[in-house]
Motif scaffolding. Structure first.
Motif, PDB file in Angstrom:
ATOM      1  N   TYR A 129       0.828  -1.208   0.000  1.00  0.00           N
ATOM      2  CA  TYR A 129       0.000   0.000   0.000  1.00  0.00           C
ATOM      3  C   TYR A 129       0.862   1.257   0.000  1.00  0.00           C
ATOM      4  CZ  TYR A 129      -3.822  -3.097   1.433  1.00  0.00           C
ATOM      5  OH  TYR A 129      -4.763  -4.101   1.485  1.00  0.00           O
ATOM      6  N   ASN A 130       0.407   2.245  -0.767  1.00  0.00           N
ATOM      7  CA  ASN A 130       0.878   3.601  -0.542  1.00  0.00           C
ATOM      8  C   ASN A 130       0.124   4.143   0.662  1.00  0.00           C
ATOM      9  OD1 ASN A 130       2.739   3.762  -2.597  1.00  0.00           O
ATOM     10  ND2 ASN A 130       1.429   4.934  -3.986  1.00  0.00           N
ATOM     11  N   ILE A 131       0.849   4.697   1.617  1.00  0.00           N
ATOM     12  CA  ILE A 131       0.241   5.183   2.840  1.00  0.00           C
ATOM     13  C   ILE A 131       0.111   6.704   2.791  1.00  0.00           C
ATOM     14  CG2 ILE A 131       0.459   5.333   5.342  1.00  0.00           C
ATOM     15  CD1 ILE A 131      -0.159   2.512   4.267  1.00  0.00           C
ATOM     16  N   LEU A 132      -1.117   7.177   2.949  1.00  0.00           N
ATOM     17  CA  LEU A 132      -1.409   8.605   3.027  1.00  0.00           C
ATOM     18  C   LEU A 132      -1.803   8.930   4.465  1.00  0.00           C
ATOM     19  CD1 LEU A 132      -3.760   8.880  -0.102  1.00  0.00           C
ATOM     20  CD2 LEU A 132      -1.265   8.864  -0.059  1.00  0.00           C
ATOM     21  N   ALA A 133      -1.580  10.177   4.875  1.00  0.00           N
ATOM     22  CA  ALA A 133      -1.933  10.553   6.242  1.00  0.00           C
ATOM     23  C   ALA A 133      -2.410  11.991   6.302  1.00  0.00           C
ATOM     24  CB  ALA A 133      -0.739  10.358   7.188  1.00  0.00           C
ATOM     25  N   GLY A 134      -3.333  12.253   7.233  1.00  0.00           N
ATOM     26  CA  GLY A 134      -3.711  13.623   7.560  1.00  0.00           C
ATOM     27  C   GLY A 134      -4.990  14.145   6.958  1.00  0.00           C
ATOM     28  N   GLY A 135      -5.748  13.321   6.251  1.00  0.00           N
ATOM     29  CA  GLY A 135      -6.991  13.826   5.683  1.00  0.00           C
ATOM     30  C   GLY A 135      -8.018  14.132   6.761  1.00  0.00           C
ATOM     31  N   PHE A 190      -8.992  24.109   9.114  1.00  0.00           N
ATOM     32  CA  PHE A 190      -9.183  24.030   7.669  1.00  0.00           C
ATOM     33  C   PHE A 190      -9.328  22.565   7.259  1.00  0.00           C
ATOM     34  CE2 PHE A 190      -4.796  24.907   8.977  1.00  0.00           C
ATOM     35  CZ  PHE A 190      -4.188  23.683   8.709  1.00  0.00           C
ATOM     36  N   PRO A 191      -9.978  22.318   6.119  1.00  0.00           N
ATOM     37  CA  PRO A 191      -9.980  20.962   5.571  1.00  0.00           C
ATOM     38  C   PRO A 191      -8.612  20.637   4.998  1.00  0.00           C
ATOM     39  CG  PRO A 191     -11.116  22.445   4.088  1.00  0.00           C
ATOM     40  CD  PRO A 191     -10.782  23.242   5.314  1.00  0.00           C
ATOM     41  N   PHE A 192      -8.298  19.368   4.910  1.00  0.00           N
ATOM     42  CA  PHE A 192      -6.961  18.935   4.488  1.00  0.00           C
ATOM     43  C   PHE A 192      -7.088  17.565   3.842  1.00  0.00           C
ATOM     44  CE2 PHE A 192      -2.498  17.601   5.374  1.00  0.00           C
ATOM     45  CZ  PHE A 192      -1.820  18.768   5.040  1.00  0.00           C
ATOM     46  N   LEU A 193      -6.347  17.337   2.779  1.00  0.00           N
ATOM     47  CA  LEU A 193      -6.345  16.023   2.137  1.00  0.00           C
ATOM     48  C   LEU A 193      -5.089  15.257   2.532  1.00  0.00           C
ATOM     49  CD1 LEU A 193      -7.621  16.764  -1.490  1.00  0.00           C
ATOM     50  CD2 LEU A 193      -8.915  15.911   0.477  1.00  0.00           C
ATOM     51  N   GLY A 194      -5.251  13.952   2.706  1.00  0.00           N
ATOM     52  CA  GLY A 194      -4.128  13.118   3.100  1.00  0.00           C
ATOM     53  C   GLY A 194      -2.965  13.230   2.122  1.00  0.00           C
ATOM     54  N   VAL A 195      -1.755  13.250   2.658  1.00  0.00           N
ATOM     55  CA  VAL A 195      -0.540  13.396   1.844  1.00  0.00           C
ATOM     56  C   VAL A 195       0.226  12.073   1.832  1.00  0.00           C
ATOM     57  CG1 VAL A 195      -0.355  15.868   2.257  1.00  0.00           C
ATOM     58  CG2 VAL A 195       0.740  14.278   3.840  1.00  0.00           C
TER      59      VAL A 195
END
Length: 587
Positions: free
Chosen positions: A257-263, A275-280
């Protein structure tokens, strides 16, 4: 970078610690004969899967008459990946009809919600949910919430592997203290496949470890959400989650898996610090390490999240404040070995899994649209009765989607004509019978149940859809695909901030009789259906009856000026939302 604790912890933090692993306060009030819980007990109750609410439609009337609020409870069920059996659906349906308000709600996180439950019915309701082999544990509160996964029942190794990984992660992160069983079951534990102890990783079940080795005595600073998705099917809106696991498939095998974080979607307009934020993107891990990397990220959040200001207590603010390199370095420290860079696997499409589809094993599944997730009988649409009839007759499993819809799975092709006749009998529309704009829309519950709502949402969006259908048909745009998402407050439960069109409740209004009116909304444009881009504020404080006229002007320009194959969201971004906002709207 210092662990949280420098500033004075918030009141919620003190309550969590004093609750002695979610028992104190709540246990004393469950059977006290009152209609509601104290503030402290209501905080603890969330971890057990229920929110204390009141009937806001009648709040003014009750106050005028000197009565207490019309207290009621929302009970949420844990449904990992949206997987349900016929027996589980029918059990939830029975609860809705006996202790709820005669409706079921499918959430944007593949769960069921029951509304209108009285306090005196909470214990029997939670017990009944567990006896159906579902659970309410950790569907709310400062823990890992319901884990999302592509619900398509495709019989191949890739889909099955990802669903297994989602199950393992959800079980691994379930709270382990005994309070859930002590309060609602007098200490009895119901064996539940949601918490398996077999498989690649042995995991404790709730009640096995009173010290909460993952969460600790204060649990997490705020909620934590996880989603699994494919690059070519982001049906779980993976970047809107604290932890996103994007499947990497090589030669037909899910290798990692590619791991995204912070959404995270929640924001407070009056507080610029939110604020809204998309996972990076953070890293790539082999499939065997998905539990290990997830635990590393959740523990970084546990130890460094803001525990003094709940408005800034989400994982996204750690990443924003530290920067991705520093956050990655800290995760690597907790992970215990070097992290690999993410692989090249961009999000390319979204499938809502509606309509008739092949499963790959000779059987079919049918995805049925459920407007705003509300299952009920109303007029000629008898959705609750129709689904009850179908699950009772065929005894097949189902799946819930992150777009608030429902699938019937494992269907024999020979049943198709009879199922279609049943749908027609109960007035249930198939995906071919609804407009494209309605198909890709969704709303949060908002009024009258949600205590945070400032405007209507679920009850208002159908009217918006009626009006938009007319405007789009005039322009010949009725087949264009774009997302419209509406929420009754800025917390963003229906994920409005990465949609093509986001409608977010801004200020309240009142009807002549004193009940809440439709209010005003902030309109956002220029996100997109893929869910990988935040949208931009278009106009603020727009009265409900002005929302569609404002959008109609933009759609007219889109029709006249769009490039070949350009989506609505991409058009708005290219032209510029600020310029579009300068267009005069019809009086």
């Amino acid at each position: 970078m210092e662990p949280s604790g420098g500033a004075k912890p918030s009141k919620a933090e003190a309550i969590k610690v004093a609750s002695q692993y979610l028992k104190t306060f709540l246990a004393e009030e469950v059977h006290d004969g009152q209609t509601h819980f104290s503030e402290n007990a209501a905080v603890v109750l969330k971890f057990h899967g229920s929110y204390q609410q009141d009937d806001r439609d009648h709040r003014t009337q009750f106050k005028r008459e000197g009565k207490e609020k019309g207290f009621q409870f929302m009970v949420r069920t844990r449904v990992v990946g949206g997987k349900i059996t016929a027996q589980q659906y029918l059990a939830v349906d029975k609860l809705a009809m006996t202790v709820g308000n005669n409706t079921i709600r499918i959430t944007t996180r593949q769960e069921f919600q029951l509304h209108g439950v009285a306090k005196q019915d909470l214990t029997s309701t939670i017990r009944a949910v567990n006896e159906s082999l579902l659970s309410t544990l950790a569907t709310c509160g400062d823990v890992e919430r319901n884990v999302l996964c592509c619900p398509a029942p495709i019989h191949d190794s890739v889909h099955e592997a990802m669903q297994a990984d989602a199950d393992r992660w959800a079980s691994h992160c379930a709270p382990r203290a005994s309070s859930y069983w002590d309060i609602w079951f007098d200490g009895e534990k119901i064996e539940n496949p949601l918490f398996p102890t077999a498989g690649p990783i042995l995991v404790p079940t709730p009640g096995d470890d009173p010290t909460e080795p993952i969460y600790g005595k204060a649990f997490l600073p705020r909620k934590f959400k996880t989603a699994f998705a494919f690059p070519n099917d982001n049906c779980t809106d993976v970047q809107a989650n604290d932890l996103g696991c994007v499947a990497i498939v090589e030669n037909g095998t899910l290798v990692g898996y590619n791991i995204l974080a912070g959404g995270g979607m929640g924001t407070t307009p009056s507080a610029q610090k939110t604020f809204p934020f998309l996972g990076v993107p953070i890293c790539y891990v082999d499939r065997a390490d998905v539990i290990k990397i997830g635990e590393a990220i959740i523990k970084v959040f546990r130890d460094y999240g803001n525990r003094s200001d709940r408005k800034r207590a989400r994982l996204k603010y750690i990443i924003h404040d530290w920067g991705v390199p520093a956050f990655r370095a800290k995760v690597e420290e907790y992970f215990g070995q070097p992290l690999a860079d993410p692989k090249d696997a961009p999000i390319t499409d979204v499938d809502d899994h509606l309509g008739w589809n092949e499963q790959g094993d000779g059987k079919l599944f049918l995805g049925l649209p459920v407007e705003n997730g509300r299952i009920k009988d109303e007029g000629s649409l008898r959705l609750a009765s129709g689904l009850r009839a179908l699950f009772s007759k065929y005894q097949v499993a189902g799946r819930l989607t992150c777009q608030q819809s429902l699938m019937l799975i494992d269907l024999d092709p020979a049943w198709r004509a009879d199922i279609e006749a049943t749908l027609q009998e109960y007035g249930i529309a198939t995906v071919e019978q609804i407009s494209t704009v309605r198909r890709w829309s969704m709303a949060c519950p908002a009024l009258p149940t949600c205590g945070l709502a400032v405007t209507e949402s679920e009850r208002a969006l159908p009217t918006i859809m009626d009006q938009l259908e007319v405007e789009l048909a005039k322009l010949g745009l009725e087949n264009d695909r774009f997302t419209v998402r509406m929420t009754g407050c800025p917390n963003g439960c229906a994920r409005p901030y990465n949609s093509d069109i986001g409608l977010v409740g801004r200020s309240a209004s009142k009807n002549p009789d004193g009940t809440p009116g439709p209010g005003t909304y902030t309109i956002f444009l220029a996100g997109r259906t893929l869910g990988d881009r935040l949208n931009i504020e278009f106009k603020d404080y727009v009265p409900f009856d002005r929302v569609v006229p404002e959008l109609a002007v933009v759609f007219a320009r889109y029709k006249a000026e769009r490039l070949a194959e350009e989506t609505f969201g991409d058009f708005c971004l290219r032209i510029g939302v600020e310029e579009l906002a300068g267009e005069p709207s019809p009086a």
